[in-house]
Design a protein around this motif. Structure first.
Motif, PDB file in Angstrom:
ATOM      1  N   ILE A 206       0.863  -1.188   0.000  1.00 54.58           N
ATOM      2  CA  ILE A 206       0.000   0.000   0.000  1.00 54.58           C
ATOM      3  C   ILE A 206       0.893   1.230   0.000  1.00 54.58           C
ATOM      4  O   ILE A 206       1.814   1.337   0.807  1.00 54.58           O
ATOM      5  CB  ILE A 206      -0.921   0.039   1.235  1.00 54.58           C
ATOM      6  N   ASP A 207       0.625   2.144  -0.924  1.00 51.92           N
ATOM      7  CA  ASP A 207       1.361   3.406  -0.990  1.00 51.92           C
ATOM      8  C   ASP A 207       0.507   4.593  -0.557  1.00 51.92           C
ATOM      9  O   ASP A 207       1.031   5.599  -0.082  1.00 51.92           O
ATOM     10  CB  ASP A 207       1.872   3.650  -2.413  1.00 51.92           C
ATOM     11  N   VAL A 208      -0.807   4.469  -0.765  1.00 52.32           N
ATOM     12  CA  VAL A 208      -1.737   5.555  -0.457  1.00 52.32           C
ATOM     13  C   VAL A 208      -2.948   4.972   0.263  1.00 52.32           C
ATOM     14  O   VAL A 208      -3.507   3.959  -0.167  1.00 52.32           O
ATOM     15  CB  VAL A 208      -2.204   6.284  -1.735  1.00 52.32           C
ATOM     16  N   LEU A 209      -3.359   5.633   1.340  1.00 53.05           N
ATOM     17  CA  LEU A 209      -4.593   5.295   2.039  1.00 53.05           C
ATOM     18  C   LEU A 209      -5.526   6.488   1.978  1.00 53.05           C
ATOM     19  O   LEU A 209      -5.123   7.614   2.273  1.00 53.05           O
ATOM     20  CB  LEU A 209      -4.307   4.955   3.506  1.00 53.05           C
TER      21      LEU A 209
ATOM     22  N   PRO B 164       8.086   5.910   1.629  1.00 55.60           N
ATOM     23  CA  PRO B 164       7.211   7.062   1.831  1.00 55.60           C
ATOM     24  C   PRO B 164       5.783   6.688   1.433  1.00 55.60           C
ATOM     25  O   PRO B 164       5.552   5.686   0.753  1.00 55.60           O
ATOM     26  CB  PRO B 164       7.786   8.122   0.893  1.00 55.60           C
ATOM     27  N   GLY B 165       4.836   7.493   1.833  1.00 62.33           N
ATOM     28  CA  GLY B 165       3.443   7.229   1.482  1.00 62.33           C
ATOM     29  C   GLY B 165       2.575   8.426   1.787  1.00 62.33           C
ATOM     30  O   GLY B 165       3.052   9.445   2.299  1.00 62.33           O
ATOM     31  N   SER B 166       1.294   8.283   1.462  1.00 58.52           N
ATOM     32  CA  SER B 166       0.338   9.372   1.682  1.00 58.52           C
ATOM     33  C   SER B 166      -0.936   8.816   2.304  1.00 58.52           C
ATOM     34  O   SER B 166      -1.412   7.756   1.899  1.00 58.52           O
ATOM     35  CB  SER B 166      -0.010  10.063   0.359  1.00 58.52           C
ATOM     36  N   ILE B 167      -1.466   9.561   3.250  1.00 48.51           N
ATOM     37  CA  ILE B 167      -2.747   9.239   3.871  1.00 48.51           C
ATOM     38  C   ILE B 167      -3.630  10.470   3.753  1.00 48.51           C
ATOM     39  O   ILE B 167      -3.215  11.571   4.132  1.00 48.51           O
ATOM     40  CB  ILE B 167      -2.576   8.850   5.348  1.00 48.51           C
ATOM     41  N   VAL B 168      -4.825  10.290   3.193  1.00 46.98           N
ATOM     42  CA  VAL B 168      -5.772  11.397   3.035  1.00 46.98           C
ATOM     43  C   VAL B 168      -7.071  11.015   3.728  1.00 46.98           C
ATOM     44  O   VAL B 168      -7.660   9.976   3.421  1.00 46.98           O
ATOM     45  CB  VAL B 168      -6.043  11.718   1.553  1.00 46.98           C
ATOM     46  N   ASN B 169      -7.512  11.857   4.658  1.00 46.95           N
ATOM     47  CA  ASN B 169      -8.764  11.639   5.366  1.00 46.95           C
ATOM     48  C   ASN B 169      -9.875  12.472   4.738  1.00 46.95           C
ATOM     49  O   ASN B 169      -9.660  13.640   4.409  1.00 46.95           O
ATOM     50  CB  ASN B 169      -8.625  12.049   6.838  1.00 46.95           C
ATOM     51  N   ILE B 170     -11.046  11.869   4.594  1.00 45.92           N
ATOM     52  CA  ILE B 170     -12.197  12.618   4.108  1.00 45.92           C
ATOM     53  C   ILE B 170     -13.002  13.075   5.314  1.00 45.92           C
ATOM     54  O   ILE B 170     -13.700  12.289   5.958  1.00 45.92           O
ATOM     55  CB  ILE B 170     -13.086  11.778   3.169  1.00 45.92           C
ATOM     56  N   GLY B 171     -12.860  14.361   5.645  1.00 44.90           N
ATOM     57  CA  GLY B 171     -13.574  14.938   6.766  1.00 44.90           C
ATOM     58  C   GLY B 171     -14.874  15.560   6.319  1.00 44.90           C
ATOM     59  O   GLY B 171     -15.601  14.997   5.503  1.00 44.90           O
TER      60      GLY B 171
ATOM     61  N   SER C 227       8.750  12.107   9.841  1.00 39.61           N
ATOM     62  CA  SER C 227      10.127  11.595   9.820  1.00 39.61           C
ATOM     63  C   SER C 227      10.243  10.292   9.048  1.00 39.61           C
ATOM     64  O   SER C 227      11.347   9.872   8.685  1.00 39.61           O
ATOM     65  CB  SER C 227      10.631  11.386  11.259  1.00 39.61           C
ATOM     66  N   HIS C 228       9.112   9.647   8.774  1.00 40.07           N
ATOM     67  CA  HIS C 228       9.104   8.414   7.980  1.00 40.07           C
ATOM     68  C   HIS C 228       8.744   8.682   6.522  1.00 40.07           C
ATOM     69  O   HIS C 228       8.560   7.730   5.740  1.00 40.07           O
ATOM     70  CB  HIS C 228       8.111   7.412   8.580  1.00 40.07           C
ATOM     71  N   GLY C 229       8.610   9.949   6.156  1.00 38.71           N
ATOM     72  CA  GLY C 229       8.289  10.293   4.770  1.00 38.71           C
ATOM     73  C   GLY C 229       6.830  10.069   4.421  1.00 38.71           C
ATOM     74  O   GLY C 229       6.483   9.945   3.244  1.00 38.71           O
ATOM     75  N   ILE C 230       5.967  10.036   5.428  1.00 37.78           N
ATOM     76  CA  ILE C 230       4.541   9.803   5.204  1.00 37.78           C
ATOM     77  C   ILE C 230       3.787  11.102   5.431  1.00 37.78           C
ATOM     78  O   ILE C 230       3.860  11.685   6.520  1.00 37.78           O
ATOM     79  CB  ILE C 230       4.001   8.717   6.159  1.00 37.78           C
ATOM     80  N   SER C 231       3.080  11.576   4.416  1.00 34.86           N
ATOM     81  CA  SER C 231       2.283  12.791   4.556  1.00 34.86           C
ATOM     82  C   SER C 231       0.861  12.419   4.937  1.00 34.86           C
ATOM     83  O   SER C 231       0.334  11.389   4.513  1.00 34.86           O
ATOM     84  CB  SER C 231       2.278  13.604   3.257  1.00 34.86           C
TER      85      SER C 231
END
Length: 253
Positions: free
Chosen positions: A78-81, A137-144, A178-182
């Protein structure tokens, strides 16, 4: 090829996000809780190959962990959540304090917090652990939601869960940098999903469209475009942001 897990992707915003990623070459895991037919249709609509669909009740912590493990197995990682799954406002979940029973008040609060906040937190934990172990690295986007800021008098648990989701995302942005995860969030206003069609076609439609100076409501595709940007490597420096996508229907100061 990026591997993307989208929770609550059987229809509406989740489906639009799934399509947007797949159209750009990503492999997508379509999560759903109960809408099997809709999830199968989302999967059918996705261009490309390597996609999968996974059923899980995110109100169950163990089910959330198993969903992430299966996604890693099916996609190879998984790269993006995208945390989109939520128990949403509806006639069945309305809980205005003046006219709801204490039992229904408790039921709605528990379900919305369990899915909208704790479910997203548990999935985030599992995906973050996966990324950290990989050293990727990876990305996490929350739908608020816009409701997190303006309030939802008939759905206070929904507004509170979304406000907490925004705060959780900002905490994770600091924790995981610090883990490269936005980690970012999108706060949509009213969106023209299938679920909202009766409202837009009925007496409420004019009032809902008038909330924005554009004279309309948002589309799932507009929310998906925001998610695509925030999940991109180019948006890493925006980690921690909460992006309003509401057509200037509610302006924060």
């Amino acid at each position: 090829m990026r591997r993307v897990l989208i929770t609550g992707a059987s229809r509406g915003i989740g489906r639009a996000v799934a399509l947007a990623f797949a159209e750009r070459g990503a492999a997508v895991a379509v999560h759903y809780a109960s809408q099997h037919v809709d999830a199968a249709e989302t999967l059918r609509l996705l261009p490309g190959t390597g996609h999968t669909k996974i059923c899980a009740d995110l109100g169950d912590p163990e089910a959330a962990r198993e969903m992430v493990a299966r996604t890693v197995h099916d996609l190879g990682g998984i790269d993006v959540l995208v945390n989109n799954a939520a128990t949403a406002p509806s006639a069945e979940t309305r809980h205005a304090v003046a006219d709801v029973s204490y039992e229904d008040w408790q039921r709605n609060w528990r379900r919305m917090v369990d899915v909208n906040l704790l479910g997203a937190a548990n999935v985030t934990y599992c995906v973050a652990q996966h990324l950290i172990e990989r050293g990727s690295p990876g990305s996490i986007v929350n739908i608020g939601s816009r409701g997190a800021f303006r309030g939802e008098p008939d759905f206070s648990a929904y507004a509170a869960s979304k406000a907490a989701l925004h705060a959780f995302g900002q905490s994770m942005a600091v924790s995981l940098a610090s883990h490269g995860i936005s980690v970012t969030s999108v706060a949509p206003g009213f969106v023209a999903t299938e679920r909202q069609s009766p409202k837009l076609a009925g007496p409420q439609g004019e009032e809902l469209r008038a909330q924005s100076p554009f004279g309309r409501v948002g589309t799932p595709e507009e929310v998906a475009a925001a998610v695509l940007y925030l999940a991109s490597p180019e948006a890493a420096w925006s980690s921690g942001t909460v992006l309003d996508v509401n057509g200037a229907s509610y302006l924060r100061t």
